[in-house]
Design an enzyme around this catalytic site. Structure first.
Site, PDB file in Angstrom:
ATOM      1  N   SER A  20       0.736  -1.230   0.152  1.00  0.00           N
ATOM      2  CA  SER A  20       0.021  -0.090   0.128  1.00  0.00           C
ATOM      3  C   SER A  20       0.895   1.231   0.008  1.00  0.00           C
ATOM      4  O   SER A  20       1.711   1.693  -0.739  1.00  0.00           O
ATOM      5  CB  SER A  20      -1.004  -0.130   1.230  1.00  0.00           C
ATOM      6  OG  SER A  20      -2.042   0.804   1.009  1.00  0.00           O
ATOM      7  N   ASP A  29      -8.570  -5.539  -6.368  1.00  0.00           N
ATOM      8  CA  ASP A  29      -8.392  -4.493  -4.914  1.00  0.00           C
ATOM      9  C   ASP A  29      -8.866  -3.068  -5.373  1.00  0.00           C
ATOM     10  O   ASP A  29      -8.853  -2.595  -6.502  1.00  0.00           O
ATOM     11  CB  ASP A  29      -6.671  -4.025  -5.254  1.00  0.00           C
ATOM     12  CG  ASP A  29      -6.197  -3.174  -4.032  1.00  0.00           C
ATOM     13  OD1 ASP A  29      -7.290  -2.492  -3.313  1.00  0.00           O
ATOM     14  OD2 ASP A  29      -5.101  -3.358  -3.714  1.00  0.00           O
ATOM     15  N   HIS A  71      -7.076  -5.974  -1.339  1.00  0.00           N
ATOM     16  CA  HIS A  71      -6.030  -5.309  -0.887  1.00  0.00           C
ATOM     17  C   HIS A  71      -5.144  -6.233   0.124  1.00  0.00           C
ATOM     18  O   HIS A  71      -5.291  -5.796   1.227  1.00  0.00           O
ATOM     19  CB  HIS A  71      -6.376  -3.820  -0.273  1.00  0.00           C
ATOM     20  CG  HIS A  71      -5.258  -3.020  -0.282  1.00  0.00           C
ATOM     21  ND1 HIS A  71      -4.258  -2.678  -1.167  1.00  0.00           N
ATOM     22  CD2 HIS A  71      -4.890  -2.153   0.784  1.00  0.00           C
ATOM     23  CE1 HIS A  71      -3.651  -1.844  -1.155  1.00  0.00           C
ATOM     24  NE2 HIS A  71      -3.737  -1.602   0.362  1.00  0.00           N
TER      25      HIS A  71
END
Length: 666
Positions: free
Chosen positions: A209, A315, A346
């Site tokens: 991320s 995602d 994610h």
């Protein structure tokens, strides 16, 4: 966002057996003779071994001067770098490489599936380093460095959400590791700390991320010493995190994120920075200099490091267009690269393919940081998850035999229920829909064969053979709105029953279990044991393959929106997220065009009705083997054996570089 699904009954694959075997092998390795820092594998390749004491490792903190004064206090900002490294290598003068994770999350939010945060003893020395990187790699002769971005945890400055401060925070540490920047033993003192006495200066950055985004950004500076990066679910352009071709994707702003991750101390001094971020990143979606500063794709040509991309194709936080545009830019500049594409949302690969991930990452770092010729650079470029826990590989990704094909929508038996073929629509053919912000892609797909007012749907006939999409698609739409604002969504859907990872459920495709497996050495303050996971699956009647969104007001300039004139036709091309998906025989491929995609796209200020000119609307899709594959898949009789779930045709033939990839007349 919720998908209406049926839970899978029956057995699921578990990592338990693999984890137990891997843990046993690891414990055996931990007692290897202390003199053997590397060992030959069965294939003869060298591999680093866990011969150094993790419990006795050096644990220290250094504050590195970034050369910036982000908080305006008149002093150059220093960022905290917490370090753990083998004591034995320091004692013998052996220099070692560094694995680094630069993050804003070490204090505010935690890292990993269990939300681990850094901890310190009463003297401020680091005790726990989140995730397994330190536990696993320090005994194998690596140092691990966990960097607090500016404004977060124990660092000076202010976080600026992907801007200069973020990137410089981490780049300065790479420079310090290579003797080009100043580090200090305390946050405010003058005693210098030097790294060149214990490190080779070779750095591999990793992170999920925001952390992976920083790795992308630092690589895009071309900094010397950064040998490889492993961005997991990472952003390549911050504009595309908040907007898609002018359309807002989140009811949030970069300044809100800055306040979220800044330390309590930083929040009191960083209000002016957040105000500047707000002013520079308007909700309108217009491109500004702030977005250029946060666009790493444009600097892909500066990347010297190898890149190992990992991304979930479902995602919906850091959407798949982020890896697609980054991958294409890296390919254009000849950057050495590898990719894993999962069916998850994610999610870190440690939580969806743990044993294979640790083994692969180990070999990757051994090769690029220790220089071991273990062959990982010559193995297939891509690993792709086809069904929960079932993976295939490709020598090159997308396959070289992938070619673009134009598919065209046409009218069908009822309004909004059209066809998708290679044949242009009849002149004058149109479809009309009205934006309904209460509906989205799942509702549209569930009623693809119904005449509904909120979408226009177009489908192929049931396929007689498998059809594989590999890469990024575009959908060109010519639409006439009834109001001065309009947002558009284009969705590709695989229509047919399947069992998929339940990416819309908590866990985004995984279930976290109570039992643990261990991946490295532990101390009383830093355990190497983590909760195991298994695939969380769902039985579905359709699968969304790819998505794209745009503000129709950006039809003339993707960087600036403008009011629309009701009754005027506008043509715009929507960029859809990269994907690799096989639509199996017996299924249908659908293109849906709608307005607001609920929970993913904010609605416009008006409620437009849009009329599509089908003669000037089409989809450009990357098909393996191109037009001939589509012709074969839409002719003849459906092969029931090929249509069985989980039996897609993956074979693309031998990789070749001499097959042209032509465009198509529109």
């Amino acid at each position: 966002m919720a998908i209406r699904v049926r839970r899978t009954r029956g057995a699921r694959l578990s990592y338990g057996t693999l984890a137990v075997a891997a843990t046993a092998a690891l414990m055996s390795a931990l007692v290897s003779p202390a003199g053997a820092t590397t060992q030959a594998t069965a294939s003869g390749a060298r591999e680093s071994r866990p011969v150094y004491s993790y419990g006795d490792a050096v644990r220290e903190s250094v504050w590195v001067d970034t050369g910036l004064d982000g908080d305006g206090d008149g002093r150059s900002d220093r960022v905290a770098a917490d370090i753990v490294r083998p004591r034995e290598t320091a004692a013998t003068g052996r220099k070692i490489p560094v694995i680094m994770d630069a993050s804003p999350y070490y204090a505010c939010c935690g890292r990993g599936n269990e939300g681990q945060k850094k901890t310190y003893d009463s003297a401020g020395n680091p005790v726990r380093f989140p995730l397994f990187y330190d536990n696993y790699f320090v005994p194998r002769g690596y140092a691990f460095v966990a960097v607090d971005l500016a404004g977060t945890n124990r660092s000076d400055g202010c976080d600026d959400v992907g801007g200069r401060s973020d990137v410089r925070s981490a780049k300065a540490v790479v420079d310090w590791l290579n003797g080009r920047a100043r580090g200090y033993t305390t946050r405010t003192g003058s005693e210098r700390a030097r790294a060149t006495t214990w490190t080779t200066g070779k750095v591999g950055m990793i992170g999920k991320s925001w952390d992976g985004t920083i790795a992308n950004g630092v690589a895009a500076t071309g900094v010397e010493g950064l040998e490889t990066i492993v961005p997991i679910g990472a952003i390549s352009s911050w504009y595309d995190y908040f907007h898609s071709q002018g359309a807002p994707l989140y009811d949030a702003s970069p300044s809100w994120l800055s306040g979220y991750v800044n330390s309590p101390e930083a929040r009191g001094r960083c209000g002016a920075v957040q105000d500047r971020i707000t002013a520079a990143a308007p909700y309108s979606g217009d491109w500004t200099r702030a977005w250029s500063e946060r666009d790493h794709v444009r600097d892909a040509g500066k990347v010297r490091a190898s890149v190992f991309v990992v991304h979930g194709q479902q995602d919906l936080n850091v959407r798949a267009n982020q890896f697609g545009q980054w991958w294409d830019a890296l390919a254009a500049h000849g950057v050495e690269r590898k990719i894993w594409l999962s069916q998850t949302g994610h999610v870190d690969p440690f939580d969806f393919r743990r044993a294979d991930w640790v083994r692969t990452l180990h070999r990757w770092f051994d090769h690029y940081l220790l220089g071991h010729d273990n062959g990982i650079d010559r193995e297939p470029m891509a690993d792709i998850e086809r069904a929960p826990d079932r993976w295939t590989t490709d020598r090159v990704w997308p396959p070289r035999v992938t070619q673009p094909i134009i598919l065209r929508p046409g009218t069908g038996r009822a309004p909004g229920v059209g066809t998708l073929t290679r044949t242009p629509a009849t002149p004058g053919a149109t479809e009309t829909f009205t934006d309904d912000p209460t509906l989205g892609e799942t509702e549209w797909a569930a009623r693809i064969d119904d005449s509904t007012p909120a979408k226009a749907g177009f489908t192929t006939r049931p396929l007689t053979g498998d059809l594989r999409l590999s890469g990024s698609s575009t959908v060109t739409v010519t639409a006439t709105p009834t109001t001065g604002t309009a947002h558009l969504t284009a969705v590709l859907v695989d229509l047919g029953p399947d069992t998929i990872r339940d990416y819309a459920a908590p866990g985004e495709g995984i279930t976290t279990l109570a039992r643990r497996s261990c991946w490295g050495a532990s101390t009383s303050g830093d355990s190497a044991c983590f909760k195991e996971t298994e695939a969380r699956t769902a039985d579905v009647d359709f699968t969304v393959v790819s998505r794209g969104w745009a503000d129709l007001g950006t039809w003339a300039d993707p960087r600036r929106g403008r009011p629309l004139t009701p009754g005027t036709a506008y043509t715009i091309t929507l960029k859809l997220a990269a994907t690799d998906h096989v639509v199996p025989a017996g299924h249908r491929l659908a293109l849906i065009v709608g307005g607001t995609d609920r929970d993913l796209l904010d609605p416009p200020s008006t409620t437009p009705t849009l009329t599509l000119d089908l003669t000037r609307t089409w989809a450009r899709l990357p098909l393996v083997v191109g037009a001939s594959a589509f012709a074969r898949a839409t002719a003849g009789t459906v092969d029931a054996r090929s249509a069985q779930a989980g039996q897609p045709l993956i074979g693309v033939g031998p990789a070749r570089s001499d097959i042209p990839v032509p465009g198509e007349a529109r």
